[in-house]
Design a protein around this motif. Structure first.
Motif, PDB file in Angstrom:
ATOM      1  N   ARG A 219     -23.838 -75.701 -20.579  1.00 40.15           N
ATOM      2  CA  ARG A 219     -23.510 -74.278 -20.483  1.00 40.15           C
ATOM      3  C   ARG A 219     -24.758 -73.412 -20.566  1.00 40.15           C
ATOM      4  O   ARG A 219     -25.674 -73.688 -21.344  1.00 40.15           O
ATOM      5  N   VAL A 220     -24.763 -72.366 -19.754  1.00 45.53           N
ATOM      6  CA  VAL A 220     -25.823 -71.370 -19.867  1.00 45.53           C
ATOM      7  C   VAL A 220     -25.498 -70.440 -21.030  1.00 45.53           C
ATOM      8  O   VAL A 220     -24.347 -70.330 -21.454  1.00 45.53           O
ATOM      9  N   THR A 221     -26.517 -69.764 -21.544  1.00 45.34           N
ATOM     10  CA  THR A 221     -26.327 -68.775 -22.601  1.00 45.34           C
ATOM     11  C   THR A 221     -26.596 -67.403 -22.012  1.00 45.34           C
ATOM     12  O   THR A 221     -27.630 -67.177 -21.378  1.00 45.34           O
ATOM     13  N   ARG A 222     -25.649 -66.500 -22.198  1.00 40.71           N
ATOM     14  CA  ARG A 222     -25.778 -65.154 -21.637  1.00 40.71           C
ATOM     15  C   ARG A 222     -25.812 -64.123 -22.758  1.00 40.71           C
ATOM     16  O   ARG A 222     -25.261 -64.336 -23.840  1.00 40.71           O
ATOM     17  N   ASP A 223     -26.448 -62.981 -22.474  1.00 38.30           N
ATOM     18  CA  ASP A 223     -26.468 -61.901 -23.458  1.00 38.30           C
ATOM     19  C   ASP A 223     -25.221 -61.043 -23.288  1.00 38.30           C
ATOM     20  O   ASP A 223     -24.339 -61.343 -22.475  1.00 38.30           O
ATOM     21  N   GLY A 226     -24.220 -60.051 -19.891  1.00 31.88           N
ATOM     22  CA  GLY A 226     -23.890 -61.100 -18.934  1.00 31.88           C
ATOM     23  C   GLY A 226     -25.080 -61.744 -18.270  1.00 31.88           C
ATOM     24  O   GLY A 226     -24.914 -62.620 -17.413  1.00 31.88           O
ATOM     25  N   LYS A 227     -26.291 -61.356 -18.671  1.00 33.21           N
ATOM     26  CA  LYS A 227     -27.485 -61.941 -18.073  1.00 33.21           C
ATOM     27  C   LYS A 227     -27.811 -63.283 -18.737  1.00 33.21           C
ATOM     28  O   LYS A 227     -27.648 -63.445 -19.944  1.00 33.21           O
ATOM     29  N   THR A 228     -28.288 -64.224 -17.946  1.00 30.03           N
ATOM     30  CA  THR A 228     -28.653 -65.539 -18.468  1.00 30.03           C
ATOM     31  C   THR A 228     -29.946 -65.441 -19.274  1.00 30.03           C
ATOM     32  O   THR A 228     -30.966 -64.958 -18.776  1.00 30.03           O
ATOM     33  N   VAL A 229     -29.876 -65.893 -20.553  1.00 26.66           N
ATOM     34  CA  VAL A 229     -31.076 -65.882 -21.398  1.00 26.66           C
ATOM     35  C   VAL A 229     -31.567 -67.306 -21.685  1.00 26.66           C
ATOM     36  O   VAL A 229     -32.729 -67.495 -22.040  1.00 26.66           O
ATOM     37  N   LYS A 301     -29.175 -73.190 -13.595  1.00 19.61           N
ATOM     38  CA  LYS A 301     -28.816 -71.782 -13.732  1.00 19.61           C
ATOM     39  C   LYS A 301     -27.321 -71.561 -13.903  1.00 19.61           C
ATOM     40  O   LYS A 301     -26.887 -70.447 -14.198  1.00 19.61           O
ATOM     41  N   LYS A 302     -26.517 -72.628 -13.721  1.00 22.07           N
ATOM     42  CA  LYS A 302     -25.068 -72.470 -13.831  1.00 22.07           C
ATOM     43  C   LYS A 302     -24.492 -73.592 -14.698  1.00 22.07           C
ATOM     44  O   LYS A 302     -25.030 -74.688 -14.760  1.00 22.07           O
ATOM     45  N   SER A 303     -23.383 -73.275 -15.341  1.00 18.62           N
ATOM     46  CA  SER A 303     -22.713 -74.257 -16.192  1.00 18.62           C
ATOM     47  C   SER A 303     -22.013 -75.301 -15.335  1.00 18.62           C
ATOM     48  O   SER A 303     -21.675 -75.061 -14.165  1.00 18.62           O
TER      49      SER A 303
END
Length: 645
Positions: A219-223, A226-229, A301-303
């Motif tokens: 999984r990506v982590t988003r702020d 909704g931006k990927t951090v 960049k994607k889950s």
């Protein structure tokens, strides 16, 4: 007024005399039981019987009458019941112009003698207290204490008096290391620290639940916008090798995946791995690092949902993912649901609620289901789910045998439902479960405890018979050691401290009988395990139950360990709640207070030690010492119209 007072005195004196005669008849009635009690507990056994009989009757009218005359309310009669009643009778004698019926000197000394007996018993079982303290501090050792002597030393320096080892975890090798570390810490701080070991007893738990799909999520982590951090991470390592230590990085945990060793060797920094995940989504990941131990770390960049059958592609070479564990499944339970407990050990099947199928769930103690009856209460997961038995039935199996099923109606669950997992505790407060208080694992552990520890804490005590069974097992261990010529081991087993954990409804209801049976052993205490008691008796009853149990134990001159959730918020989160600090004040009326594990346990020990020293100067059990309160020195100097600076 004087005539009414005179009449009251004339009524109370014969009532007191008859009450004392009645209590002495109880002692005579149980003469055979008293004869089996260890000599050091003879006085306590007699006082226990008197106190238990006194509390079996409503004497509130006697208290009110004595109080109205300015005599005594009998509210601290526990140390010596007869002496307190005799003192009240003497006061009535004097009010009536008569000489005291009972000699004054023995009455005056009775409470001090009882306190001395309890202190001696507490010291023999739990060790001495520190200066200006009444209670000891028992600390539960985490598994890390086996390999981290500095951790144990910090506990000792903070104020630990006893170390508790839970035999439900780790094993004999780890226990031995913990004990060595405790002894080393005791030497370093210059005072003894006793070792107490818990036997788990039989546990009634939910059975297996069928496993969920073998899928893991990268999984990506988003702020918040909704931006990927942080990217999604894959940790790739060779199949049939142990999983290497994974890096600690910001964001969500990555997905560890086993792959073909030859395929893994073909990767390099910058290699691109593509896959089609379990939902049919196409994803790509770039290798960012390859560690010396062979672990390849790839970012995307994607889950992605990755299953055991997922294929990874790199430079035309393919590998199949493996090493993904099945997800743990849960059963969602809502108030009003029907749930079936069965003796059949098959894994429970999880159904979608829309299907309307009743869930059938196994239990790892089939004897418990066999003992259920309609109307019995069944509590799951520390009381998170409450149910009532509606029916118990026999269900034929294909091989000619039968299973027993208990049909339950769920009466309480969380708002929106509560998830029930496999191997969660089941409490049966209305049911007598035909199981011994010690399992085979407990008996094996008891052999170790009897040779290496100072105290054994015994769980699942329900009746006096359970206590006798435990003491018989200890006697057998001592006898075997004698036969083997190991005198030290035999003596250690005979003198081992025994603490009975009171955590079931039957043990609470039969507390006097449980204590009387335990008093056959020289070194005895009880632990008030508030966790299970709260589940079985109801949380509201915890307002009074610990106090009543402490009073009964005081009457028997038996020391008490108060346990469960003492300073838990502080131990786990680093900051105590206001309520738990108030709770500590009450807990320190016991001879010992138990702290459980937590990342901030050392600070919890320090605070408990400081509070214990403060209260030790002013509090003994339920009796308050009227020492000077410095903060109130000027409390009467301020007038309504003035404000203190």
């Amino acid at each position: 007024m004087s005539d009414s007072m005179s009449e009251l005195r004339s009524q109370l004196r014969p009532y007191l005399a008859n009450l004392m005669d009645f209590l002495e008849e109880t002692v005579e009635e149980y003469a055979d039981d008293i004869s089996q009690v260890h000599p050091t507990h003879q006085a306590g056994a007699k006082n226990l019987l008197r106190y238990a009989q006194l509390r079996n009757h409503d004497v509130a009218h006697l208290q009110a009458g004595l109080s109205s005359l300015g005599a005594t309310r009998l509210s601290t009669a526990e140390p010596d019941v007869i002496a307190r009643l005799q003192a009240a009778h003497n006061v009535l004698d004097v009010f009536n112009g008569d000489s005291p019926t009972y000699p004054l000197e023995p009455i005056g000394e009775a409470f001090a003698k009882a306190d001395d007996i309890l202190d001696d018993h507490a010291t023999e079982l739990l060790g001495p207290t520190k200066e200006n303290t009444h209670a000891r501090i028992m600390v539960t050792l985490p598994s890390e204490a086996a390999d981290d002597p500095d951790l144990v030393l910090k506990f000792a320096e903070a104020g630990m008096d006893l170390a508790r080892i839970n035999c439900a975890h780790d094993g004999e090798e780890a226990w031995a290391k913990m004990i060595d570390n405790v002894h080393a810490a005791a030497d370093a701080v210059g005072h003894d620290i006793l070792v107490s070991m818990d036997l788990a007893g039989p546990k009634v738990r939910t059975g297996d639940i069928e496993p969920g799909p073998a899928v893991i999520r990268a999984r990506v982590t988003r702020d918040a916008a909704g931006k990927t951090v942080e990217p999604a991470k894959l940790y790739l390592y060779a199949r049939d090798t142990p999983q290497p230590e994974l890096p600690t990085t910001p964001g969500r945990e990555g997905a560890p995946l086993q792959v073909d060793p030859a395929w893994l060797k073909g990767l390099a920094v910058g290699s691109v791995i593509t896959l089609e995940d379990n939902r049919g989504k196409h994803r790509s990941y770039r290798v960012e690092r390859i560690r010396p131990d062979g672990l390849a770390i790839a970012h995307g960049k994607k889950s992605a949902f990755i299953a055991a059958s997922t294929l990874l592609l790199h430079d035309g070479e393919v590998t199949t993912v493996s090493g993904i564990a099945h997800q743990e499944q849960k059963i969602k339970v809502v108030a009003g649901d029907t749930l079936i407990l069965t003796t059949n050990p098959a894994s429970a099947v999880v159904h979608e609620r829309a299907e309307g199928v009743t869930t059938t769930l196994g239990c790892d103690a089939p004897e418990a289901i066999e003992a259920l009856e309609p109307g019995h209460q069944v509590l799951f997961d520390d009381g998170a789910i409450d149910a009532t038995v509606k029916e118990v039935r026999k269900v034929p199996c294909g091989d000619g045998s039968t299973d027993t099923e208990a049909v339950l109606e769920v009466t309480r669950a969380g708002i929106g439902g509560t998830n029930l997992k496999a191997h969660k505790g089941i409490n049966l407060p209305d049911t007598f479960i035909p199981l011994p208080s010690l399992t085979e694992e407990d008996l094996t552990a008891l052999e170790f405890v009897a040779r290496n520890a100072d105290i054994v804490n015994v769980s699942f005590i329900r009746t006096a018979g359970d206590v006798v069974y435990v003491l018989d097992q200890l006697a057998d261990i001592a006898a075997r050691a004698d036969k083997e010529g190991d005198e030290d081991a035999a003596a250690h087993a005979k003198n081992l401290g025994v603490v009975l954990k009171i955590e079931t409804v039957p043990a609470y209801h039969q507390l006097a009988a449980v204590l009387l049976a335990g008093m056959r052993h020289r070194t005895l205490g009880i632990m008030i395990a508030r966790g299970d008691l709260a589940v079985e008796l109801g949380f509201e009853r915890m307002v009074e139950i610990p106090r009543l149990m402490m009073q009964m134990a005081e009457a028997a001159h038996i020391p008490v360990i108060l346990a469960t959730q003492v300073l838990e918020n502080l131990a786990k989160k680093g900051l105590p709640s206001r309520a738990e600090m108030t709770d500590v004040g009450y807990a320190l009326r016991a001879e010992c207070v138990m702290l459980n594990k937590g990342p901030n346990i050392t600070e919890a020990i320090r605070i408990l030690d400081r509070v214990s020293r403060r209260l030790g100067r002013s509090q003994l059990k339920n009796r308050q010492s009227l020492r000077k309160i410095s903060a109130w020195e000027d409390t009467l100097k301020y007038k309504p119209e003035s404000t203190p600076e």
